[in-house]
Design a protein around this motif. Sequence first.
Motif: not given
Length: 88
Positions: A29-50
């Motif tokens: 989960y952490d790896r997926i969130v980090r990847r989307f944060q780097r590649s798309r600027g996703t705010n990790p606080a908004r991610v509830k699941s992957a």
Amino acid sequence: MEINVFDPVRRKGYRFRGVGEVHTEGELYDRIVRRFQRSRGTNPARVKSAVVVRVLETERLVSPAYEDGTSETEIAAKWRARLTAEEA
């Protein structure tokens, strides 16, 4: 699980079937969130699941609108006009 990706103008797409896993914490989960944060600027606080899907089957999707020999150009023009009218 099944995921359908469909172009609403061309009326074509793909169906993916497989086994899905929902992750809400842990290393993956952490790896997926980090990847989307780097590649798309996703705010990790908004991610509830992957969701991770292991695709076992794929299939092309084609609308029955093509069955009478109508070309992709004609179908795309018709649906582009319809979708544009809905937006107005």
